[in-house]
Design a protein around this motif. Structure first.
Motif, PDB file in Angstrom:
ATOM      1  N   ARG A   6      10.619  11.869  -7.634  1.00 36.72           N
ATOM      2  CA  ARG A   6      11.123  13.153  -7.165  1.00 36.72           C
ATOM      3  C   ARG A   6      12.405  12.960  -6.357  1.00 36.72           C
ATOM      4  NH1 ARG A   6       6.584  15.230  -4.386  1.00 36.72           N
ATOM      5  NH2 ARG A   6       5.338  14.824  -6.228  1.00 36.72           N
ATOM      6  N   ALA A   7      12.456  11.912  -5.542  1.00 34.00           N
ATOM      7  CA  ALA A   7      13.634  11.667  -4.705  1.00 34.00           C
ATOM      8  C   ALA A   7      14.856  11.326  -5.556  1.00 34.00           C
ATOM      9  CB  ALA A   7      13.354  10.537  -3.719  1.00 34.00           C
ATOM     10  N   PHE A   8      14.621  10.598  -6.675  1.00 34.90           N
ATOM     11  CA  PHE A   8      15.745  10.170  -7.519  1.00 34.90           C
ATOM     12  C   PHE A   8      15.968  11.064  -8.728  1.00 34.90           C
ATOM     13  CE2 PHE A   8      14.479   5.787  -5.849  1.00 34.90           C
ATOM     14  CZ  PHE A   8      15.395   5.852  -4.817  1.00 34.90           C
ATOM     15  N   SER A   9      15.104  12.052  -8.937  1.00 31.88           N
ATOM     16  CA  SER A   9      15.205  12.974 -10.077  1.00 31.88           C
ATOM     17  C   SER A   9      15.272  12.248 -11.412  1.00 31.88           C
ATOM     18  CB  SER A   9      16.429  13.884  -9.927  1.00 31.88           C
ATOM     19  OG  SER A   9      16.356  14.595  -8.727  1.00 31.88           O
ATOM     20  N   GLU A  51       7.271  -1.150 -15.072  1.00 30.10           N
ATOM     21  CA  GLU A  51       7.772  -2.508 -14.808  1.00 30.10           C
ATOM     22  C   GLU A  51       8.601  -2.551 -13.525  1.00 30.10           C
ATOM     23  OE1 GLU A  51       9.491  -1.257 -18.240  1.00 30.10           O
ATOM     24  OE2 GLU A  51       7.330  -0.941 -18.351  1.00 30.10           O
ATOM     25  N   VAL A  52       9.346  -1.493 -13.258  1.00 30.40           N
ATOM     26  CA  VAL A  52      10.178  -1.434 -12.047  1.00 30.40           C
ATOM     27  C   VAL A  52       9.281  -1.399 -10.816  1.00 30.40           C
ATOM     28  CG1 VAL A  52      11.881  -0.069 -10.791  1.00 30.40           C
ATOM     29  CG2 VAL A  52      12.090  -0.343 -13.255  1.00 30.40           C
ATOM     30  N   TYR A  53       8.225  -0.592 -10.855  1.00 30.29           N
ATOM     31  CA  TYR A  53       7.272  -0.541  -9.739  1.00 30.29           C
ATOM     32  C   TYR A  53       6.615  -1.899  -9.535  1.00 30.29           C
ATOM     33  CZ  TYR A  53       7.270   4.546  -8.995  1.00 30.29           C
ATOM     34  OH  TYR A  53       7.600   5.831  -8.674  1.00 30.29           O
ATOM     35  N   ASP A  54       6.218  -2.553 -10.628  1.00 30.12           N
ATOM     36  CA  ASP A  54       5.562  -3.858 -10.530  1.00 30.12           C
ATOM     37  C   ASP A  54       6.502  -4.884  -9.898  1.00 30.12           C
ATOM     38  OD1 ASP A  54       3.333  -2.742 -11.699  1.00 30.12           O
ATOM     39  OD2 ASP A  54       3.858  -3.426 -13.723  1.00 30.12           O
ATOM     40  N   ARG A  55       7.772  -4.877 -10.308  1.00 26.40           N
ATOM     41  CA  ARG A  55       8.753  -5.818  -9.756  1.00 26.40           C
ATOM     42  C   ARG A  55       8.967  -5.555  -8.248  1.00 26.40           C
ATOM     43  NH1 ARG A  55      13.436  -4.743 -12.685  1.00 26.40           N
ATOM     44  NH2 ARG A  55      14.232  -3.548 -10.948  1.00 26.40           N
ATOM     45  N   ASP A  60       0.829  -1.213   0.000  1.00 26.34           N
ATOM     46  CA  ASP A  60       0.000   0.000   0.000  1.00 26.34           C
ATOM     47  C   ASP A  60       0.863   1.263   0.000  1.00 26.34           C
ATOM     48  OD1 ASP A  60      -2.294  -1.529  -0.008  1.00 26.34           O
ATOM     49  OD2 ASP A  60      -2.509  -1.487   2.179  1.00 26.34           O
ATOM     50  N   CYS A  61       1.906   1.272   0.815  1.00 28.22           N
ATOM     51  CA  CYS A  61       2.795   2.446   0.873  1.00 28.22           C
ATOM     52  C   CYS A  61       3.544   2.623  -0.444  1.00 28.22           C
ATOM     53  CB  CYS A  61       3.766   2.316   2.036  1.00 28.22           C
ATOM     54  SG  CYS A  61       3.033   2.778   3.610  1.00 28.22           S
ATOM     55  N   LEU A  62       3.951   1.516  -1.063  1.00 31.25           N
ATOM     56  CA  LEU A  62       4.635   1.613  -2.353  1.00 31.25           C
ATOM     57  C   LEU A  62       3.686   2.183  -3.409  1.00 31.25           C
ATOM     58  CD1 LEU A  62       7.252   1.111  -3.889  1.00 31.25           C
ATOM     59  CD2 LEU A  62       6.405  -1.163  -4.429  1.00 31.25           C
ATOM     60  N   ARG A  63       2.415   1.763  -3.381  1.00 30.69           N
ATOM     61  CA  ARG A  63       1.425   2.301  -4.321  1.00 30.69           C
ATOM     62  C   ARG A  63       1.201   3.793  -4.088  1.00 30.69           C
ATOM     63  NH1 ARG A  63      -1.838  -2.075  -2.665  1.00 30.69           N
ATOM     64  NH2 ARG A  63      -1.135  -3.915  -3.764  1.00 30.69           N
ATOM     65  N   LYS A 100       1.816   6.673  -6.805  1.00 32.36           N
ATOM     66  CA  LYS A 100       0.751   7.578  -7.234  1.00 32.36           C
ATOM     67  C   LYS A 100       1.172   9.037  -7.105  1.00 32.36           C
ATOM     68  CE  LYS A 100      -4.108   8.595  -6.512  1.00 32.36           C
ATOM     69  NZ  LYS A 100      -5.288   8.358  -5.677  1.00 32.36           N
ATOM     70  N   ALA A 101       1.864   9.364  -6.003  1.00 33.23           N
ATOM     71  CA  ALA A 101       2.297  10.746  -5.768  1.00 33.23           C
ATOM     72  C   ALA A 101       3.652  11.053  -6.410  1.00 33.23           C
ATOM     73  CB  ALA A 101       2.363  11.016  -4.270  1.00 33.23           C
ATOM     74  N   ARG A 102       4.249  10.066  -7.071  1.00 34.59           N
ATOM     75  CA  ARG A 102       5.563  10.208  -7.740  1.00 34.59           C
ATOM     76  C   ARG A 102       6.662  10.653  -6.783  1.00 34.59           C
ATOM     77  NH1 ARG A 102       5.348  10.609 -13.555  1.00 34.59           N
ATOM     78  NH2 ARG A 102       3.238  10.161 -14.232  1.00 34.59           N
TER      79      ARG A 102
END
Length: 87
Positions: free
Chosen positions: A67-70, A76-80, A54-57, A61-63
């Protein structure tokens, strides 16, 4: 006796400050690859998220990780990462 200070980190999803050991580190390596760092020792820029999907989602959603990694993070990375946290 004084107690040892517990390092706190803020979750990119829910925004709560929690002890570092309760969170999972998301890291962008010097080559630009983004992955979960379960050991907390990989080199690169790090951001923290709770051990719940849930926290990852919410961070997705809020990107907040982008923003942290610029940089842009492919779906696919989020899904993994969601699969790895879900285990």
């Amino acid at each position: 006796m004084h107690q040892k200070r517990i390092p706190l980190r803020m979750c990119a999803g829910c925004g709560e400050s929690k002890p570092k050991k309760e969170l999972v580190r998301v890291v962008r390596s010097p080559e630009g690859e983004i992955s979960l760092d379960l050991t907390g020792k990989k080199p690169g820029r790090g951001a923290y998220v709770c051990k719940s999907a849930d926290c990852l989602r919410a961070a997705r959603k809020a990107r907040r990780l982008e923003r942290a990694f610029s940089c842009q993070i492919p779906a696919e990375v989020y899904d993994r990462m969601e699969e790895e946290i879900g285990k």
